[in-house]
Write an enzyme that holds these catalytic residues in place. Structure first.
Site, PDB file in Angstrom:
ATOM      1  N   GLU A  60      19.174  44.996 -65.761  1.00 14.86           N
ATOM      2  CA  GLU A  60      18.485  46.233 -66.376  1.00 14.86           C
ATOM      3  C   GLU A  60      19.577  47.776 -66.635  1.00 14.86           C
ATOM      4  O   GLU A  60      19.257  48.027 -67.630  1.00 14.86           O
ATOM      5  CB  GLU A  60      17.360  46.772 -65.119  1.00 14.86           C
ATOM      6  CG  GLU A  60      16.683  46.091 -64.507  1.00 14.86           C
ATOM      7  CD  GLU A  60      16.884  44.810 -63.408  1.00 14.86           C
ATOM      8  OE1 GLU A  60      17.960  44.021 -64.294  1.00 14.86           O
ATOM      9  OE2 GLU A  60      16.039  44.669 -62.690  1.00 14.86           O
ATOM     10  N   ARG A 193      38.010  33.499 -59.726  1.00 21.15           N
ATOM     11  CA  ARG A 193      37.794  33.588 -58.422  1.00 21.15           C
ATOM     12  C   ARG A 193      37.254  34.604 -58.166  1.00 21.15           C
ATOM     13  O   ARG A 193      36.930  35.273 -56.419  1.00 21.15           O
ATOM     14  CB  ARG A 193      39.771  33.737 -57.876  1.00 21.15           C
ATOM     15  CG  ARG A 193      40.209  32.381 -57.756  1.00 21.15           C
ATOM     16  CD  ARG A 193      41.763  32.422 -57.129  1.00 21.15           C
ATOM     17  NE  ARG A 193      42.280  31.135 -57.403  1.00 21.15           N
ATOM     18  CZ  ARG A 193      43.309  31.020 -58.024  1.00 21.15           C
ATOM     19  NH1 ARG A 193      44.288  31.741 -57.676  1.00 21.15           N
ATOM     20  NH2 ARG A 193      43.600  29.631 -57.645  1.00 21.15           N
ATOM     21  N   ARG A 216      44.387  37.244 -59.906  1.00 18.68           N
ATOM     22  CA  ARG A 216      44.932  38.467 -60.706  1.00 18.68           C
ATOM     23  C   ARG A 216      44.502  38.327 -62.003  1.00 18.68           C
ATOM     24  O   ARG A 216      45.047  38.917 -62.632  1.00 18.68           O
ATOM     25  CB  ARG A 216      46.675  37.684 -60.815  1.00 18.68           C
ATOM     26  CG  ARG A 216      47.135  38.063 -59.251  1.00 18.68           C
ATOM     27  CD  ARG A 216      47.557  36.983 -59.088  1.00 18.68           C
ATOM     28  NE  ARG A 216      48.147  35.774 -59.328  1.00 18.68           N
ATOM     29  CZ  ARG A 216      48.169  34.303 -58.882  1.00 18.68           C
ATOM     30  NH1 ARG A 216      48.132  34.197 -57.303  1.00 18.68           N
ATOM     31  NH2 ARG A 216      49.246  33.331 -59.459  1.00 18.68           N
ATOM     32  N   GLU A 303      38.849  24.482 -54.770  1.00 20.92           N
ATOM     33  CA  GLU A 303      39.603  24.641 -55.679  1.00 20.92           C
ATOM     34  C   GLU A 303      40.788  23.452 -55.338  1.00 20.92           C
ATOM     35  O   GLU A 303      41.867  23.522 -55.160  1.00 20.92           O
ATOM     36  CB  GLU A 303      40.412  25.712 -55.897  1.00 20.92           C
ATOM     37  CG  GLU A 303      39.780  26.958 -56.390  1.00 20.92           C
ATOM     38  CD  GLU A 303      40.845  27.951 -57.822  1.00 20.92           C
ATOM     39  OE1 GLU A 303      42.120  28.139 -57.801  1.00 20.92           O
ATOM     40  OE2 GLU A 303      40.630  29.305 -56.955  1.00 20.92           O
TER      41      GLU A 303
HETATM   42  C1  AOF Z   1      20.683  39.505 -60.223  1.00 22.83           C
HETATM   43  N1  AOF Z   1      21.049  39.879 -61.845  1.00 22.83           N
HETATM   44  O1  AOF Z   1      20.304  40.778 -63.231  1.00 22.83           O
HETATM   45  C2  AOF Z   1      18.423  41.260 -61.345  1.00 22.83           C
HETATM   46  C3  AOF Z   1      18.546  40.926 -59.865  1.00 22.83           C
HETATM   47  O2  AOF Z   1      23.176  40.416 -55.104  1.00 22.83           O
HETATM   48  P1  AOF Z   1      22.787  41.553 -56.218  1.00 22.83           P
HETATM   49  O3  AOF Z   1      22.926  43.430 -55.073  1.00 22.83           O
HETATM   50  O4  AOF Z   1      23.499  41.366 -57.122  1.00 22.83           O
HETATM   51  O5  AOF Z   1      20.967  41.230 -56.172  1.00 22.83           O
HETATM   52  C4  AOF Z   1      20.671  39.974 -56.622  1.00 22.83           C
HETATM   53  C5  AOF Z   1      19.233  40.176 -55.775  1.00 22.83           C
HETATM   54  O6  AOF Z   1      18.762  40.617 -56.555  1.00 22.83           O
HETATM   55  C6  AOF Z   1      18.282  38.787 -56.313  1.00 22.83           C
HETATM   56  O7  AOF Z   1      18.587  37.858 -55.644  1.00 22.83           O
HETATM   57  C7  AOF Z   1      17.421  39.372 -57.100  1.00 22.83           C
HETATM   58  O8  AOF Z   1      16.103  39.487 -56.014  1.00 22.83           O
HETATM   59  C8  AOF Z   1      17.489  40.852 -57.560  1.00 22.83           C
HETATM   60  N2  AOF Z   1      17.421  40.679 -58.854  1.00 22.83           N
HETATM   61  N3  AOF Z   1      19.358  39.306 -59.894  1.00 22.83           N
HETATM   62  O9  AOF Z   1      21.489  38.822 -59.945  1.00 22.83           O
HETATM   63  C9  AOF Z   1      19.629  41.228 -62.478  1.00 22.83           C
HETATM   64  N4  AOF Z   1      17.476  41.527 -61.967  1.00 22.83           N
HETATM   65 ZN    ZN Z   2      18.710  44.888 -59.570  1.00 21.17          ZN
END
Ligand code: AOF
Ligand code: ZN
Length: 374
Positions: A60, A193, A216, A303
């Site tokens: 989003e 990585r 890197r 790895e």
């Molecule tokens: C995502 N991508 O586009 C949306 C997610 O650890 P964070 O901050 O990346 O948050 C992960 C959580 O956010 C994920 O478990 C889900 O509940 C919510 N939505 N996550 O990786 C996205 N919209």
């Molecule tokens: Zn989100």
């Protein structure tokens, strides 16, 4: 184009957002793949985005950034309920969505994570934003099935990576592995990585290659470096130990490892964790991964050499494989997953495979089968 898109158009937009989401495959797990499209107040597409890498911005946010001011009064279409919880790697999306002034949010399916499930509805409504969830629900739910399956897991998502010759060897007969893959593949490894919380190897890899295991890639962040070393025989002069004060290194050994060795490695800045004794010459991979999970590690890049990778594979704790196959023929040398195999009819066959050209190498990626074949 009408200002307020009808249901048929919204369904097509969610389907398009699902296709965008798929670009994040193999890079975002254990997070869900997510795609998003922003329409302006006249219903024209103003921004598109997807979650592109572990730790990176959510779909989003990427789509809204592309839309800029055009989002005001418009519609956000997203395959997954926007997150409302903080304390993750990225700030919550709901307040960011509210700040853009969109009038309407349409989500494909609800987020099953307990920390955020269902919260978007209340919070968006409180901000006067029209919210609907469940557009193409079944397809959107299917797209996040791996995320859902991994939600309750007590170990990180594990990506096993290796570079091999076209005849399936990860080193020559003398043990040399530099360089089997090409420059572009090696750059990509740095990106992998940078998008992992930890990189894991066995002591054998340190002895053979003395790698730095840092990232890197431009702007990349170093993962925690983890060495499985049952007897703490790793050299205190090795790069990962010698630089442990700048970039953390964790050594996981079996209980009873030599105390003076331990003291010397700790003096250099490495951290040591002991696991229950699991027989000579090995650290139990599943137990080691639980230790990492307990420290907040959620995505691991494995790895290691073939012996350790083979142990992970046989323990069934590999989630994703990334193999660089290089156009070189070695004729002899170690296998990427050493130590006993499967008959063809029981062998794990990767799912949803993607093959990409990386310079002159082929990068083959796939998910470990969700159920062992029978
Ligand atoms: C995502 N991508 O586009 C949306 C997610 O650890 P964070 O901050 O990346 O948050 C992960 C959580 O956010 C994920 O478990 C889900 O509940 C919510 N939505 N996550 O990786 C996205 N919209
Ligand atoms: Zn989100």
């Amino acid at each position: 184009m009408s200002g307020s898109p009808d249901r048929a158009r919204l369904e097509r937009l969610v389907a398009e957002a699902l296709a965008l989401a798929a670009h994040g495959r193999f890079r975002v797990e254990p997070n869900p793949i997510v795609g998003a499209i922003v329409l302006d107040r006249d219903g024209a597409v103003a921004g598109r985005g997807f979650h592109a890498r572990w730790g990176g911005p959510h779909a989003e946010i990427a789509a809204l950034a592309e839309a800029g001011e055009r989002a005001r009064g418009g519609t956000l279409v997203v395959t997954l309920e926007p997150c409302a919880n903080s304390g993750k790697k990225t700030p919550p999306c709901v307040p960011a969505i509210v700040a853009t002034g969109v009038a309407r949010v349409v989500a494909g399916t609800g987020d099953p994570s307990p920390a955020t499930a269902g919260r978007a509805a209340n919070e968006l409504a409180a901000a006067g934003i029209l919210y609907e969830c469940g557009m193409l629900d079944e397809k959107c739910r299917a797209s996040i099935a791996r995320f859902v399956r991994h939600l309750g897991s007590d170990r990180p998502w594990i990506v096993a990576k290796w570079a091999m010759s076209i005849d399936g060897r990860i080193a020559d007969a003398a043990g040399a592995s530099r360089w089997i893959s090409g420059d572009r593949s090696r750059e990509l490894v740095h990106e992998l990585r940078g998008a992992a919380d930890a990189v894991v190897v066995g002591r054998g890899t340190i002895e053979a290659d003395d790698p730095s295991l840092t990232c890197r890639a431009p702007g990349g962040r170093n993962p925690l470096r983890v060495v499985l070393d049952s007897t703490l025989a790793v050299s205190p002069e090795s790069k990962v130990v010698a630089t442990a004060r700048e970039t953390p290194t964790l050594l996981i050994c079996s209980e009873g490892a030599d105390a003076s060795r331990r003291a010397e490695l700790e003096r250099r800045g490495a951290e040591v964790v002991e696991l229950a004794w699991d027989g000579p010459g090995q650290v139990d991979p599943a137990a080691a991964m639980r230790v990492l999970h307990g420290r907040g590690v959620r995505r691991v890049l494995l790895e290691s050499g073939g012996r350790v990778a083979g142990a992970f594979a046989r323990a069934g704790i590999v989630d994703q494989v990334a193999v660089f196959s290089a156009p070189i023929l070695l004729g002899a040398g170690p296998s990427p997953t050493h130590g006993g195999g499967w008959p063809i009819e029981e062998a794990p066959r990767l799912e949803d495979v993607r093959v990409t050209s990386v310079g002159e190498d082929a990068l083959i990626e796939g998910y470990w089968p969700s159920r062992p074949s029978t």
